[in-house]
Design a protein around this motif. Sequence first.
Motif: not given
Length: 338
Positions: A240-245, A263-273, A288-295
């Motif tokens: 949560a401390l990491m920069k948005e995106g 995974i929750a941060a990736l799905e929310s967009g807080h982590l971009w990739a 969920r990691l396999i399905a994520h387009p930016y992972v």
Amino acid sequence: MSEPLAATSRRVEGKARVIVTRRLMPDIEQRMSQLFDVRLNDDDHPFTRGELVDVMNDCDVLVPTVTDTIDAAMIEGAGERLRMIASFGAGTDHIALAAARARRVVVTNTPGVFTDDTADLTMALMIGVMRRMREGTRIVRHGEWRGWGPTGMLGRSLGGKTLGIIGMGRIGQAVAHRARAFGLQIVYHNRRPLPESVERMFGAEYFADVDGLLAQSDIVTLHCPKSAATHHLLDERRIALMKEGSVIVNTGRGDLIDQEAMIAALESGHLWAAGLDVYPDEPVVDPRLIAHPYVITQPHIGSATEEGRTAAGMKILANIQSWADGHSPPDRVIEGYA
């Protein structure tokens, strides 16, 4: 009693009995068979705990890999014949070192040989996620590409971004060296600061506090060993401390990250990739990691080059031969006795 091992036994009188848990490079296996009384794992299956217990009672030297857990009970229960564990890989968190010391079992590893290969893969994952290479490959292979356009497949530049390196040992420094060539600004966390001359070479800024580093970084890459102190080093609070995106790259150990929180941060967009080569439940990779387009998900190939694996095998040969000759092995991890 466990199932018999699918392995080859080559007994040579007067030579150390060596059991190898996984296939090694052919030249290494051939040379090992010439030097020692070797039992090889011909079908390359991962040994079960029961199989490891059995072979530890039937060898002078065990050659495990970083995926073989050698716990205290296994070492304490091993026969008196076991005198050496010559591990393939730099990490030793899979071996109960205190128990080995108590039993006077020599432990060696193969440090340094995978540094450049792992750093190369780290950069490949970094570039791959920033330039959306996984998604680009998918649309071409599926016939979905409709041609070039000014707003098509927009990724992100590396130049000018801040790279946070957690763990500035051999691999972390090799990553920093490569990252500077791509125009990245380097910040790092380590148990202690590097010498000022090394910091100047990388243009690197030291952060004694992981939280501060995370708040400053666009990309975070992990290169610290697995331990109780680093388990879930990136947990929900720290992510949560990491920069948005921002972006996470992990070629270290899967347990360094709280996977559910990531995974929750990736799905929310807080982590971009994320670019991942290691996972907490290998070889299982969360769907969920396999399905994520930016992972980007890779099958633990950080050290997977012919050159690196051969060099590691040569270190194992040298360590065992040195021990068999009555000398202290060059890559001894703990104090043991021949």
